[in-house]
Write a protein that holds these residues in place. Structure first.
Motif, PDB file in Angstrom:
ATOM      1  N   ARG B  55       0.842  -1.197   0.000  1.00  0.00           N
ATOM      2  CA  ARG B  55       0.000   0.000   0.000  1.00  0.00           C
ATOM      3  C   ARG B  55       0.889   1.263   0.000  1.00  0.00           C
ATOM      4  O   ARG B  55       0.623   2.204  -0.737  1.00  0.00           O
ATOM      5  CB  ARG B  55      -0.886  -0.045   1.245  1.00  0.00           C
ATOM      6  CG  ARG B  55      -1.738   1.163   1.448  1.00  0.00           C
ATOM      7  CD  ARG B  55      -3.023   1.051   0.681  1.00  0.00           C
ATOM      8  NE  ARG B  55      -3.781   2.274   0.767  1.00  0.00           N
ATOM      9  CZ  ARG B  55      -4.998   2.425   0.277  1.00  0.00           C
ATOM     10  NH1 ARG B  55      -5.585   1.424  -0.344  1.00  0.00           N
ATOM     11  NH2 ARG B  55      -5.624   3.562   0.390  1.00  0.00           N
ATOM     12  N   ALA B  56       1.940   1.226   0.829  1.00  0.00           N
ATOM     13  CA  ALA B  56       2.823   2.391   0.913  1.00  0.00           C
ATOM     14  C   ALA B  56       3.490   2.660  -0.434  1.00  0.00           C
ATOM     15  O   ALA B  56       3.609   3.814  -0.866  1.00  0.00           O
ATOM     16  CB  ALA B  56       3.871   2.170   1.996  1.00  0.00           C
ATOM     17  N   GLU B  59       0.995   4.176  -2.726  1.00  0.00           N
ATOM     18  CA  GLU B  59       0.773   5.595  -2.379  1.00  0.00           C
ATOM     19  C   GLU B  59       1.930   6.450  -2.891  1.00  0.00           C
ATOM     20  O   GLU B  59       1.727   7.551  -3.396  1.00  0.00           O
ATOM     21  CB  GLU B  59       0.657   5.758  -0.858  1.00  0.00           C
ATOM     22  CG  GLU B  59      -0.555   5.087  -0.256  1.00  0.00           C
ATOM     23  CD  GLU B  59      -1.726   6.037  -0.107  1.00  0.00           C
ATOM     24  OE1 GLU B  59      -1.589   7.192  -0.526  1.00  0.00           O
ATOM     25  OE2 GLU B  59      -2.765   5.603   0.411  1.00  0.00           O
ATOM     26  N   ALA B  60       3.150   5.930  -2.745  1.00  0.00           N
ATOM     27  CA  ALA B  60       4.316   6.699  -3.166  1.00  0.00           C
ATOM     28  C   ALA B  60       4.295   6.895  -4.675  1.00  0.00           C
ATOM     29  O   ALA B  60       4.601   7.980  -5.179  1.00  0.00           O
ATOM     30  CB  ALA B  60       5.596   5.984  -2.730  1.00  0.00           C
ATOM     31  N   ALA B  62       1.631   6.865  -6.476  1.00  0.00           N
ATOM     32  CA  ALA B  62       0.524   7.787  -6.755  1.00  0.00           C
ATOM     33  C   ALA B  62       0.966   9.234  -6.542  1.00  0.00           C
ATOM     34  O   ALA B  62       0.607  10.119  -7.316  1.00  0.00           O
ATOM     35  CB  ALA B  62      -0.662   7.457  -5.859  1.00  0.00           C
ATOM     36  N   ASP B  63       1.766   9.459  -5.483  1.00  0.00           N
ATOM     37  CA  ASP B  63       2.304  10.794  -5.238  1.00  0.00           C
ATOM     38  C   ASP B  63       3.054  11.295  -6.458  1.00  0.00           C
ATOM     39  O   ASP B  63       2.886  12.416  -6.913  1.00  0.00           O
ATOM     40  CB  ASP B  63       3.283  10.758  -4.054  1.00  0.00           C
ATOM     41  CG  ASP B  63       2.559  10.926  -2.732  1.00  0.00           C
ATOM     42  OD1 ASP B  63       1.381  11.321  -2.764  1.00  0.00           O
ATOM     43  OD2 ASP B  63       3.182  10.658  -1.694  1.00  0.00           O
ATOM     44  N   GLU B  66       1.249  12.432  -9.525  1.00  0.00           N
ATOM     45  CA  GLU B  66       0.577  13.727  -9.502  1.00  0.00           C
ATOM     46  C   GLU B  66       1.289  14.749 -10.363  1.00  0.00           C
ATOM     47  O   GLU B  66       0.757  15.825 -10.611  1.00  0.00           O
ATOM     48  CB  GLU B  66       0.456  14.242  -8.063  1.00  0.00           C
ATOM     49  CG  GLU B  66      -0.517  13.412  -7.288  1.00  0.00           C
ATOM     50  CD  GLU B  66      -1.206  14.191  -6.192  1.00  0.00           C
ATOM     51  OE1 GLU B  66      -0.976  15.398  -6.089  1.00  0.00           O
ATOM     52  OE2 GLU B  66      -1.966  13.571  -5.457  1.00  0.00           O
ATOM     53  N   LEU B  74      -6.463   5.714  -6.303  1.00  0.00           N
ATOM     54  CA  LEU B  74      -5.887   4.397  -6.059  1.00  0.00           C
ATOM     55  C   LEU B  74      -6.882   3.341  -6.532  1.00  0.00           C
ATOM     56  O   LEU B  74      -8.088   3.505  -6.391  1.00  0.00           O
ATOM     57  CB  LEU B  74      -5.639   4.191  -4.565  1.00  0.00           C
ATOM     58  CG  LEU B  74      -4.628   5.125  -3.918  1.00  0.00           C
ATOM     59  CD1 LEU B  74      -4.482   4.751  -2.452  1.00  0.00           C
ATOM     60  CD2 LEU B  74      -3.294   5.019  -4.610  1.00  0.00           C
ATOM     61  N   PRO B  76      -6.680  -0.258  -5.573  1.00  0.00           N
ATOM     62  CA  PRO B  76      -5.938  -1.306  -4.873  1.00  0.00           C
ATOM     63  C   PRO B  76      -6.305  -2.672  -5.423  1.00  0.00           C
ATOM     64  O   PRO B  76      -7.402  -2.846  -5.918  1.00  0.00           O
ATOM     65  CB  PRO B  76      -6.394  -1.165  -3.416  1.00  0.00           C
ATOM     66  CG  PRO B  76      -7.189   0.084  -3.354  1.00  0.00           C
ATOM     67  CD  PRO B  76      -7.636   0.422  -4.709  1.00  0.00           C
ATOM     68  N   LEU B  80      -3.398   2.086 -10.382  1.00  0.00           N
ATOM     69  CA  LEU B  80      -3.604   3.522 -10.206  1.00  0.00           C
ATOM     70  C   LEU B  80      -4.442   4.014 -11.372  1.00  0.00           C
ATOM     71  O   LEU B  80      -4.282   3.554 -12.499  1.00  0.00           O
ATOM     72  CB  LEU B  80      -2.271   4.269 -10.216  1.00  0.00           C
ATOM     73  CG  LEU B  80      -1.354   4.102  -9.025  1.00  0.00           C
ATOM     74  CD1 LEU B  80      -0.074   4.876  -9.282  1.00  0.00           C
ATOM     75  CD2 LEU B  80      -2.029   4.620  -7.771  1.00  0.00           C
ATOM     76  N   ARG B 207      -7.570  10.840  -4.789  1.00  0.00           N
ATOM     77  CA  ARG B 207      -7.107  10.667  -3.409  1.00  0.00           C
ATOM     78  C   ARG B 207      -7.226  11.959  -2.636  1.00  0.00           C
ATOM     79  O   ARG B 207      -7.516  11.970  -1.462  1.00  0.00           O
ATOM     80  CB  ARG B 207      -5.627  10.261  -3.381  1.00  0.00           C
ATOM     81  CG  ARG B 207      -5.318   9.048  -4.164  1.00  0.00           C
ATOM     82  CD  ARG B 207      -3.847   9.065  -4.549  1.00  0.00           C
ATOM     83  NE  ARG B 207      -2.988   8.945  -3.380  1.00  0.00           N
ATOM     84  CZ  ARG B 207      -1.846   9.601  -3.262  1.00  0.00           C
ATOM     85  NH1 ARG B 207      -1.458  10.438  -4.186  1.00  0.00           N
ATOM     86  NH2 ARG B 207      -1.097   9.425  -2.196  1.00  0.00           N
TER      87      ARG B 207
END
Lengths: 266, 487
Positions: B55-56, B59-60, B62-63, B66, B74, B76, B80, B207
């Motif tokens: 998950r981390a 998220e990274a 996904a960051d 941007e 997300l 999951p 993405l 998100r």
């Protein structure tokens, strides 16, 4: 000055420094750029006179003793308009108590004017107080440091004093215990609670403070016991000054009064 | 690289969850029991699954995504969704953009399957089950037809039941009448089908909320010095301010997103108590913020994209200072500037004002709202009425227990010990009885009634003490507490 005039080409670094210092020192409290000269008066002739009319705005005043904050807030109730900032540490507020609106109203201060800075540590509170003092919108900044507040040493207080001069607000530094090291404050006080005079009705009566002015740039030092009346919201003198050069009213009793003849009981 | 499988517990068995290329080449498939896999290939290396780390990582990534579009959602556990409507032309078209994304991910060591389609469902299906396409618009149906039904984001048992009915591809579904399908397999089947084909609109839920006003700058050469970043923020702030001005608003909360070259995204947020439009003012707040967080400044190889967004805005009316009120307005602005300056450096919640609450319980009436929050009502101005009860000017938020001796059980204290020292009470006033708010304690434990005394000690200290509990009625051993200071 003359020496400099005579030798305009050979001005030494020392002379330049002297000039700079003279320029910095020249900005007397009354001649600030803001032009917001203010005096906080106790309303007690002897005390105000010793201070040159009252505590001056744009100068740093140091109070040793937790009662200092209450006294500052009472003095600030109608000294200058504008918001007040009270900077302290979270731990300090937790042990000495948070300002309480209904009680402040009782001192004559509008609680809406007061803003708090809850800093993590003394150094942060010092920084916040210095920044706040530079802001011309504030009426007063009270910096409260628990213990003897040794973070506010000579250099730190010098910075506070310069910032106060720039912004023109009243600057108060309150330590819970006295620090003997020198500081760059215009006046240094020790303040302690004192038993108040009896009101004759069995109640608490007026609040009394023992003030000890240990440093005063504008006049003599001295001791006073002052009384604050909650109803009139003003200070008055409780007893004659203890060691300011004044009529000796507080000497031990001389012989006097009526002598009662003792009679043998037989 | 030797064969490696990630295993996890599914039901009662350890099963393979993910495989590397070498393991997949051996013919292993996810879902196979670990025991079976070991029986076939004893040398298979395994690792436990770590959903939190997965998950981390997602998220990274996904960051970092941007940087292409603010609308990133997300999907999951491993997907993405990027909404690139209106963004693609900035990167030279859809195909070029897909290529750039792929290169970036590959440089980070990630293998990605990209599909670009007009609907979320279609893109999802193509990325997982179909060919990677970058221009599917208008061809959704043709591209989806050969794909297995599982591509449609269906429930597991739906897929099984469809397989039992002999329906294996999307084409099989499309060729059947809709009503019986819905009756037998649930309405959600048709919903998924329609979403994939674009018959029903399906927005992605990003998100993070997308701000109305934002501006960004792509840097040809990454910058890493704090001063340069701040300068860039100042310039972006001016251009952000122009957009805000057109809308008649100012920013009260500004977020800077610093995209590091290596894919790490750093967000910095500052608040302002009055709406801002000037880049220089924003720069100052960010400078304070960065000083406060100096240990976190890790520029690495530098930032190559900086984005400034007004996360919260407020109406900003042009101010026309009156002929006499000029100074007052200037003072207000100066004070607001000071508060922002302090708050940016010290962190939120460190600057408080005194609020009030309508209750007679002393500590309940004390609230210290952070400056800028208008939630708590302000206190009424000082009341001249002498009938107002006397209150201390400092109050402990938690009353401190003291050890007290009273002459009579319900009288004022004579002596008390507080913070290790005994104090002799010389005078006292009271009691002032303050009862608990019984209407709040319905069903719960009722706090004891308090009798407050104002006392003066031998040394002149003036304190506010109370005895908790009515003697004989509520308790046999009342507790004494110190609550406030009058001096």
């Amino acid at each position: 000055m003359e020496r400099i005039m005579n030798k305009p080409t050979a001005m030494t670094t020392q002379d330049q420094l002297r000039q700079t210092i003279a320029r910095l020192e020249a900005a007397a409290p009354g001649s600030r750029a803001g032009g917001r000269a203010g005096l906080a008066r106790f309303g007690i002739a002897g005390l105000d006179d010793a201070l040159g009319g009252g505590l001056a705005a744009g100068c740093l005043h140091e109070w040793a003793g937790p009662a200092g904050t209450g006294l500052c807030l009472r003095l600030m109730a109608d000294a200058l308009p504008g918001p007040l900032l009270w900077a302290g540490t979270s731990a300090g507020f937790r042990t000495a108590g948070y300002p309480y609106g209904p009680g402040l109203s009782g001192l004559g201060l509008d609680p809406g004017r007061l803003h708090l800075v809850l800093a993590r540590e003394a150094a942060e509170a010092l920084w916040a107080a210095e920044e706040a003092l530079r802001c011309p919108a504030l009426a007063a900044v009270v910096l409260e440091l628990p213990g003897d507040g040794r973070a506010a040493d000579l250099i730190a207080t010098r910075r506070l004093a310069l910032a106060a001069r720039e912004g023109g607000a009243f600057a108060f530094l309150v330590r819970h215990r006295a620090l003997t090291a020198p500081v760059a404050a215009t006046s240094r006080w020790r303040i302690a609670a004192a038993p108040g005079p009896a009101d004759g009705l069995g109640g608490l009566g007026a609040t009394a403070f023992d003030l000890h002015l240990t440093k005063n740039r504008h006049g003599p030092t001295g001791r006073w016991r002052i009384v604050w009346s909650r109803d009139d919201r003003c200070f008055s003198l409780a007893a004659p000054p203890l060691d300011l050069a004044a009529p000796a009213g507080d000497r031990p009793d001389r012989a006097g009064g009526t002598v009662f003849p003792l009679r043998h009981a037989g | 690289m030797p064969p490696l499988a990630v295993t996890g517990r599914q039901g009662n068995a350890l099963r393979l969850i993910a495989l590397n290329r070498a393991a997949a080449a051996l013919g292993l498939v996810p879902g196979l029991g670990l025991a079976d896999a070991r029986a076939m290939y004893p040398e298979l290396a395994t690792a436990d699954e770590d959903p939190a780390a997965d998950r981390a990582l997602l998220e990274a990534v996904a960051d970092d995504m941007e940087r292409w579009t603010p609308l990133v959602a997300l999907d999951p556990p491993d997907g993405l969704l990027l909404d690139i409507s209106g963004c693609a032309h900035l990167f030279g078209g859809e195909a070029a953009m897909a290529g750039a994304i792929r290169r970036r991910l590959r440089a980070a060591g990630l293998e990605a399957r990209l599909a670009l389609a007009a609907t979320v469902g279609c893109a999802h299906a193509l990325a997982r089950h179909g060919r990677e396409v970058t221009a599917a618009a208008g061809r959704e149906e043709a591209l989806l037809r050969p794909l297995p039904v599982a591509a449609l984001r269906l429930e597991r048992d739906q897929v099984i039941r469809l397989a039992e009915a002999g329906l294996e591809t999307v084409a099989d579904l499309l060729d059947r009448p809709r009503a019986p399908l819905a009756a037998r397999h649930g309405a959600s089947l048709l919903l998924r089908l329609d979403q994939a084909l674009g018959r029903i609109d399906e927005p992605i839920s990003p998100r993070l909320p997308v701000p109305d006003h934002m501006t960004e700058r792509r840097l040809a050469e990454p910058i890493s010095l704090e001063a340069h970043v701040l300068d860039a923020i100042g310039q972006l702030g001016d251009s952000l301010g122009r957009g805000l001005e057109a809308a008649g608003r100012g920013a009260t909360r500004i977020e800077a997103s610093l995209f590091r070259v290596d894919g790490v995204l750093r967000r910095i947020c500052v608040g302002s108590s009055r709406p801002l439009r000037q880049g220089a003012e924003m720069r100052r707040l960010f400078a304070d913020r960065l000083i406060a967080a100096s240990d976190e400044w890790e520029a690495g190889f530098g930032f190559d994209l900086i984005r400034l967004a007004a996360v919260e805005t407020a109406l900003l009316r042009p101010l026309q200072p009156g002929l006499d009120g000029t100074a007052a307005v200037a003072a207000d602005i100066a004070f607001a500037g000071l508060v922002d300056h302090l708050a940016a450096r010290l962190g939120p919640g460190r600057i408080r004002r005194l609020g009030g609450r309508d209750t007679h319980v002393p500590e309940g009436a004390m609230v210290l709202p952070a400056l800028g929050t208008a939630a708590a009502p302000t206190l009424s101005p000082p009341d001249q009425d002498s009938a107002v009860p006397v209150r201390p000017y400092r109050l402990l938020d938690r009353p401190e227990p003291v050890e007290a001796l009273a002459e009579v059980p319900d009288g004022p204290p004579r002596r008390f010990r507080w913070r290790g020292a005994w104090h002799l009470v010389t005078r006292s006033e009271g009691p002032e009885r303050i009862a608990p708010e019984w209407w709040r304690a319905l069903g719960g434990d009722m706090p004891p009634t308090r009798d407050y005394f104002r006392v003066e000690t031998e040394a002149g200290l003036r304190l506010w003490l109370f005895r908790a509990g009515l003697y004989g009625r509520e308790t046999e051993r009342p507790d004494w507490h110190l609550h406030g200071f009058f001096l």
